[in-house]
Write an enzyme that holds these catalytic residues in place. Structure first.
Site, short mmCIF file in Angstrom:
data_model
loop_
_atom_site.label_atom_id
_atom_site.label_comp_id
_atom_site.label_asym_id
_atom_site.label_seq_id
_atom_site.Cartn_x
_atom_site.Cartn_y
_atom_site.Cartn_z
N GLU A 134 10.11 16.10 15.26
CA GLU A 134 10.36 16.01 13.82
C GLU A 134 9.42 16.98 13.12
O GLU A 134 8.20 16.81 13.18
CB GLU A 134 10.12 14.58 13.32
CG GLU A 134 10.46 14.43 11.85
CD GLU A 134 10.16 13.05 11.28
OE1 GLU A 134 9.07 12.50 11.56
OE2 GLU A 134 11.01 12.52 10.54
N LYS A 170 0.85 -1.19 0.00
CA LYS A 170 0.00 0.00 0.00
C LYS A 170 0.88 1.24 0.00
O LYS A 170 1.59 1.51 0.97
CB LYS A 170 -0.91 0.04 1.24
CG LYS A 170 -1.99 1.12 1.08
CD LYS A 170 -2.57 1.60 2.38
CE LYS A 170 -1.78 2.67 3.06
NZ LYS A 170 -1.64 3.93 2.30
N GLU A 228 10.44 1.48 9.97
CA GLU A 228 11.44 2.52 9.60
C GLU A 228 10.74 3.86 9.81
O GLU A 228 9.88 4.25 9.01
CB GLU A 228 11.83 2.37 8.12
CG GLU A 228 12.45 1.02 7.78
CD GLU A 228 13.94 0.99 8.05
OE1 GLU A 228 14.53 2.04 8.37
OE2 GLU A 228 14.51 -0.11 7.98
N CYS A 282 13.54 11.54 6.12
CA CYS A 282 13.68 11.02 7.48
C CYS A 282 15.07 11.23 8.08
O CYS A 282 15.21 11.56 9.24
CB CYS A 282 13.35 9.53 7.48
SG CYS A 282 14.35 8.58 6.31
#
Ligand code: NAD
Length: 517
Positions: free
Chosen positions: A420, A210, A284, A320
Site C-alpha cells: 500500500e 482519539k 478497518e 483505503c
C-alpha cells in the site's frame, strides 16, 4: 504494452504557476483555538504536553493539541467507565436515547460548512470534496440520522423449543459492549468519527475517541457539538495525541472494545495486545485494491479517467479503498493508457480552499518521501513511468505535493503492485483471460475492495463473487451509511455500516425460562 499510446501528459507545467498561499487566514477566520481534551462533560487541560499540527499544503504550523498520554487516557476511560457502569445511558429507553441523538443530526447539518473548512484545514482535502463529497459533514449527519433510527430496532430473537424433555422458552437480548475506544485515521476524519461514534452511542455504549494527531480540527468541532448536546457526562470523551496516546487507549484494561481504522501495521499491534483482557475488535485497515477493466466496459475513457482520477484527485490516492491496481484487458490497453494520461492534465494543485483545486498534498513530509521512494522502486524493478512521480516546484515546493504517477508494464510481483503506497500512483497490469485477471486481483495480502468495469452483468457478478475482498463496486463504488464496509485478509476484521455495526457494538445475551417450574 502499447508502443503507440500517447503518453505525453505533463501535468507539472500547469501546476508550477500556482500562486503563493497560506492556510492561516482560514484558521483565523474560523477562530481555531489550541486543542483541549473533552472528559466527563468538560473541556480540560490535562495530559502530557502539546504537539503541533502542521498543514500538508504549506507545512505551516496551524495550531497545537494536547498529547493526552497515559494520564489523560486514564481520566477519559475512567469517566467512560463510570458513565457505563453507573450512569443512565446504557439502560435509557429507546425513545429518550433517540431524543438525545436526533438534535445532534441537525446540529451537524447546521455546521456543515464550518466542518468542511476544518477538515480541509486538517488534511488539505480540496474544499469542493470536503463540502460535497462522501466524506463531508453532511455524510456525518446522515450517519447519526441512520443510527438514531436503529435505536428502537436493536432486538434479539426468540427460539422454538428444541426437545420435549424440558419446556424451556429462550430468547436473546442485544446489550451494549461497554466502553468503546474509537481510534481514527487522518484521511477522512469526519466520516470515520461518525461511522464509529454514532452507532456506538446508539447501542448504549460509552466512547473515548482519539483522532489522528495529523487531523484534530474537524473532530474537535464534532466533539463540541456532542459536548453541547444532552448526552450525560462521560458518555462521549475526546483525547488527542499520537501513537503513545493511541497505545495507552487501545491497551487500557477499562476498555471493552477497540474500533480502529488505520494502517495494517498498527492494526496488527492492537490485535496482538487485545488478547490480554479479550477486548472486542473491529479493524478497518489498508488495501491494495484492484479494478478489472473488461473489453465490454461501456466506455474505456470513463473507466480510465475514473481510475486515474481516484489516484490523482480528491486525496491523491490516500484513500483505503482506492483501486491502485488497474487490471486492463490487453485489447483495450493502449486506449486505457491514453485516457489515463490525459486525465492527469485536469489535475490542479494549489490553495485547498480554492474551489478550482482538485487534489490534496501528501499528508506529511515523511509519507511524501515514502511515496517518492516507491516511484523509484517501480522504475528500478522495470515498470514504465508514463508521467508524474516527481514534485512540482515554484510556490508548491514548500508543501508535500507529488505529481500523479502512472505506471505501465507493471508485474504483480513488483513492490508497487504489492504494498500500500497511499499516494498518487496507479499501476496498470495487462491481462488476457478473465480467470487470469481474478487470479492477479486475488494475489495480494490485502482484500479491502475491488472494482469491475463491464456491461456484461453475468460476468460482473461472477467476477464479483470470485474476488476475495470485503466489497466490490461494479461500474462505481461509494461508502453508504447503511452498507457494510471492511476487509478480508490483511485489510481487517469485522464490518462497519448499517446492521453490521450494530452487531459489532453489541453483545448477545441468551435468557432461558423453564415454563414448567
Ligand atoms: P495510522 O495507523 O498511522 O494511524 C491511525 C490511528 O492510529 C491514528 O489515530 C494514530 O495516532 C493511531 N496509532 C498510531 N500508533 C498506535 C498504536 N501503537 N496503538 C494505537 N493507536 C495508534 O494510519 P493513518 O496514516 O492515520 O491512516 C492511513 C491508513 O489507514 C492506511 O493504511 C489506510 O488504508 C487506512 N484506512 C483504512 C480505512 C478503512 O475503512 N479500511 C479508512 C481510512 C484509512
Amino acid at each position: 504494452m502499447s508502443e503507440t499510446a500517447d503518453v505525453s501528459a505533463t501535468p507539472q507545467s500547469s501546476l508550477e504557476g500556482a500562486a503563493h498561499f497560506s492556510v492561516l487566514p482560514v484558521r483565523d477566520s474560523l477562530g481555531v483555538q489550541p486543542g483541549k481534551l473533552f472528559i466527563d462533560g468538560q473541556w480540560v487541560e490535562a495530559g502530557e504536553g502539546r504537539y503541533d499540527q502542521v498543514h500538508p499544503a504549506t507545512n505551516e504550523t496551524v495550531s497545537t493539541f494536547i498529547e493526552a498520554g497515559k494520564s489523560g487516557v486514564d481520566l477519559a476511560v475512567m469517566a467512560a467507565r463510570r458513565a457505563f457502569d453507573s450512569g443512565p445511558w446504557p439502560n435509557m429507553s429507546a425513545r429518550e436515547r433517540k431524543r438525545i441523538l436526533q438534535p445532534i443530526v441537525e446540529a451537524i447539518y447546521a455546521a456543515e460548512d464550518e466542518i468542511a473548512q476544518l477538515q480541509t484545514l486538517d488534511n488539505g482535502m480540496p474544499i469542493t470534496f470536503s463540502k460535497g463529497g462522501r466524506v463531508s459533514g453532511r455524510v456525518a449527519a446522515d450517519m447519526f440520522d441512520h443510527y438514531a433510527g436503529w435505536i428502537d430496532k436493536i432486538t434479539g430473537e426468540t427460539f422454538p423449543r428444541y426437545t420435549d424433555t424440558t419446556n424451556l422458552h429462550y430468547m436473546t437480548y442485544r446489550e451494549p459492549v461497554g466502553v468503546v475506544a474509537a481510534i481514527t485515521p487522518w484521511n477522512g476524519p469526519v466520516m470515520t468519527f461518525a461511522m464509529k461514534v454514532a452507532p456506538a452511542l446508539a447501542c448504549g455504549n460509552t466512547v473515548v475517541l482519539k483522532p489522528s494527531e495529523l487531523a484534530g480540527f474537524a473532530i474537535t468541532k464534532l466533539a463540541d457539538i456532542l459536548a453541547k448536546s444532552d448526552l450525560p457526562p462521560g458518555v462521549f470523551n475526546l483525547v488527542t495525541g499520537g501513537p503513545v496516546t493511541g497505545e495507552a487507549l487501545s491497551t487500557h484494561p477499562g476498555v471493552d472494545k477497540v474500533s480502529f481504522t488505520g494502517s495494517p501495521v498498527v492494526g496488527e499491534k492492537i490485535m496482538s495486545t487485545a488478547g490480554h483482557n479479550m477486548k472486542r475488535l473491529t479493524l478497518e485497515l489498508g488495501g491494495k485494491s484492484a479494478a478489472l477493466v473488461f473489453p465490454d466496459t461501456r466506455d474505456v475513457r470513463t473507466a480510465a479517467r475514473n481510475l486515474m482520477g481516484l489516484c490523482s484527485t480528491f486525496l491523491s490516492g490516500q484513500v483505503c479503498s482506492t483501486p491502485t491496481r488497474a487490471l486492463v484487458h490487453r485489447s483495450i490497453l493502449d486506449e486505457f493508457i491514453h485516457h489515463a494520461a490525459e486525465q492527469v492534465r485536469d489535475v490542479r494543485f494549489g490553495d485547498p480552499f480554492d474551489p478550482a483545486t482538485t487534489s490534496a498534498p501528501i499528508i506529511s513530509r515523511r509519507q511524501m518521501d515514502r511515496v517518492l521512494s516507491y516511484v523509484e522502486s517501480g522504475v528500478q524493478e522495470g515498470a514504465r513511468l508514463v508521467c508524474g512521480g516527481d514534485r512540482p516546484g515554484g510556490s508548491l515546493a514548500s508543501g508535500n505535493w507529488v505529481n500523479p504517477a502512472l505506471f505501465v508494464d507493471v508485474d504483480n510481483s513488483m513492490r508497487i503492485a504489492r504494498e500500500e503506497i497511499f499516494g498518487p500512483v496507479l499501476c496498470v497490469i495487462p491481462f488476457e483471460e478473465e480467470a487470469d485477471a481474478v487470479a492477479i486481483a486475488n494475489d495480494s495480502e490485502y482484500g479491502l475492495s475491488g472494482g469491475i468495469y463491464s456491461t456484461d452483468i453475468t460476468r460482473a457478478l461472477r467476477v464479483a463473487k470470485a474476488m476475495r475482498t470485503g466489497s466490490v463496486g461494479i461500474n462505481g463504488y461509494s461508502v453508504m451509511p447503511n452498507s457494510p464496509a471492511g476487509g478480508v485478509k490483511r485489510s481487517g476484521i469485522g464490518r462497519e455500516g448499517g446492521w453490521s455495526t450494530i452487531e459489532g457494538f453489541t453483545e448477545l445475551k441468551t435468557v432461558m425460562i423453564n415454563l414448567d417450574a
